[in-house]
Design an enzyme around this catalytic site. Structure first.
Site, PDB file in Angstrom:
ATOM      1  N   HIS A   1     -15.837  16.056  35.636  1.00 62.89           N
ATOM      2  CA  HIS A   1     -16.939  16.728  34.944  1.00 62.89           C
ATOM      3  C   HIS A   1     -17.862  15.744  34.231  1.00 62.89           C
ATOM      4  CE1 HIS A   1     -14.164  16.548  31.365  1.00 62.89           C
ATOM      5  NE2 HIS A   1     -15.321  16.347  30.751  1.00 62.89           N
TER       6      HIS A   1
ATOM      7  N   ASP B   1     -10.405  29.465  40.255  1.00 64.69           N
ATOM      8  CA  ASP B   1     -10.144  29.289  38.830  1.00 64.69           C
ATOM      9  C   ASP B   1      -9.287  28.069  38.527  1.00 64.69           C
ATOM     10  OD1 ASP B   1     -11.622  31.474  38.315  1.00 64.69           O
ATOM     11  OD2 ASP B   1      -9.939  32.844  38.017  1.00 64.69           O
TER      12      ASP B   1
ATOM     13  N   SER C   1     -13.098  12.710  26.674  1.00 62.85           N
ATOM     14  CA  SER C   1     -12.716  13.223  27.983  1.00 62.85           C
ATOM     15  C   SER C   1     -12.955  12.153  29.051  1.00 62.85           C
ATOM     16  CB  SER C   1     -13.505  14.491  28.315  1.00 62.85           C
ATOM     17  OG  SER C   1     -14.889  14.258  28.267  1.00 62.85           O
TER      18      SER C   1
END
Length: 402
Positions: free
Chosen positions: A179, A259, A335
């Site tokens: 991400h 998901d 992150s």
């Protein structure tokens, strides 16, 4: 007096970080090498040039909590081939997609078959975290001064120009979160000209104090308060190296995932030139109950402490086959950090740190009208190890044991 009393305790902490343990061989937690599958690239095809529309998000959202992940059906062989196919973004803006083949994989085996489940029975459930990223006392340690910044294992932490952190896992390779470069639909702004920053102190800082202690430092060590002296000004600077290419598994890209897409929140960057620092080896993630004290560690560049490298360690909590939920304090910017463990390497007869996961971030889950929060790391499974190792080595022969 309290601050003086804290110094011996602080030295003890450093001893735990850098010095060999005196535990007997029978009580040592050991790395167990296992035969891993082979993940080989097959055909590669060109894809349309990305648009680089949005800024990178430094958090993760998913409607799937730990119980949801545990109930998800086991991916089939064909599912895995689709999830582990990957895109490669080149520094000139070209994008390719590569199909992969999987060999020597048993889809019915456990995540880490070399580690027996042990006698502890059920894994511990992680506590629900609500609307906070620092839980109770702040348990993070800001590392400063070249004697520590340039000392392993802190020296393997790097910063991405998109705002995340990463970990050196090869002479020119950085492991981070997917991400940080891709939002699930497209590559983020800055991904094409992605840079990796190596934190170094300025010369005048070289002889100054090594570590800034957080206010709760001795709450963990001796139950008292310690004086915290934050840096008067930002004395740190980064040396930047451009990324040559970026690999992202298709499992992260939402057009090909469901998901459980966050199971594949990892990416590998190849730098345009080698760095000169020691890197950390990859390892297949053992069950949390096999970690010494169930403890995990990682260092990153939390946004609330600009110009500082922030280290933390904590107890691992609940886990699924692909995710590890832990209680480490962290802020956005951390992150992408490599989550590592330190265990005994019986073959080399020494203590060894290995990256066993990627810190994905603070996960928000909407469930029954309420918001639940978790700190999540993506575990390096045997298949992920085989894939990432191939990206680094360029061959499967050097990636058969992990």
């Amino acid at each position: 007096m309290r601050s003086r009393a804290a110094l011996p305790r602080f030295a003890t902490l450093l001893g735990l970080l850098f010095l060999p343990s005196v535990l007997s061989s029978s009580s040592r937690r050991q790395w167990v090498l296992q035969r891993v599958p082979v993940v080989l690239p097959q055909q590669t095809e060109a894809r349309p040039t990305p648009q680089f529309l949005n800024e990178a998000r430094l958090d993760v959202a998913s409607p799937c909590d730990p119980e949801c992940h545990k109930k998800a059906p086991r991916p089939s062989y064909w599912d895995l081939r689709s999830l582990l196919a990957y895109e490669t973004l080149h520094s000139d803006g070209q994008l390719t997609e590569t199909a992969i083949g999987i060999y020597g994989y048993n889809p019915y085996s456990s995540t880490s078959p070399a580690y027996s489940p042990g006698s502890s029975g059920k894994a511990e459930r992680s506590h629900v975290r609500r609307k906070r990223q620092i839980f109770g006392h702040d348990g993070r340690f800001s590392i400063a001064g070249q004697n520590f910044l340039l000392k392993y294992p802190f020296s393997v932490a790097v910063k991405l120009s998109t705002g995340c952190s990463g970990t050196l896992v090869g002479d020119r390779h950085v492991l981070t979160a997917a991400h940080c470069v891709h939002d699930g639909k497209n590559y983020v702004k800055g991904a094409q000209r992605l840079r990796v920053g190596f934190l170094k102190p300025k010369q005048r800082d070289a002889q100054q104090s090594s570590v800034y202690l957080p206010s709760n430092f001795t709450n963990h060590i001796e139950g008292g308060a310690a004086q915290y002296s934050p840096p008067a000004n930002d004395k740190m600077k980064f040396q930047w190296i451009r990324a040559k290419r970026t690999h992202v598994p298709k499992g992260w890209i939402k057009g090909n995932a469901n998901d459980i897409g966050m199971d594949y929140d990892y990416a590998l960057l190849e730098l345009k030139k080698p760095h000169k620092r020691r890197h950390m080896k990859l390892g297949v993630s053992p069950p949390a109950q096999r970690l010494p004290g169930r403890r995990v560690h990682f260092s990153g560049f939390d946004n609330d402490r600009p110009g500082q490298l922030v280290y933390r360690f904590c107890r691992a909590g609940e886990e699924t086959s692909d995710l590890l939920y832990q209680h480490c304090d962290a802020q956005p910017g951390a992150s992408g950090s490599g989550v590592y463990a330190r265990m005994w390497d019986g073959r080399r007869r020494r203590w060894e740190r290995k990256v066993i996961g990627v810190f994905s971030g603070h996960q928000w889950v909407e469930k029954k009208g309420t918001s639940q929060e978790f700190n999540v790391a993506v575990r390096i499974t045997p298949l992920k190890y085989a894939q990432i190792c191939y990206w680094i080595k360029g061959n499967f022969v050097d990636c058969r044991e992990g």
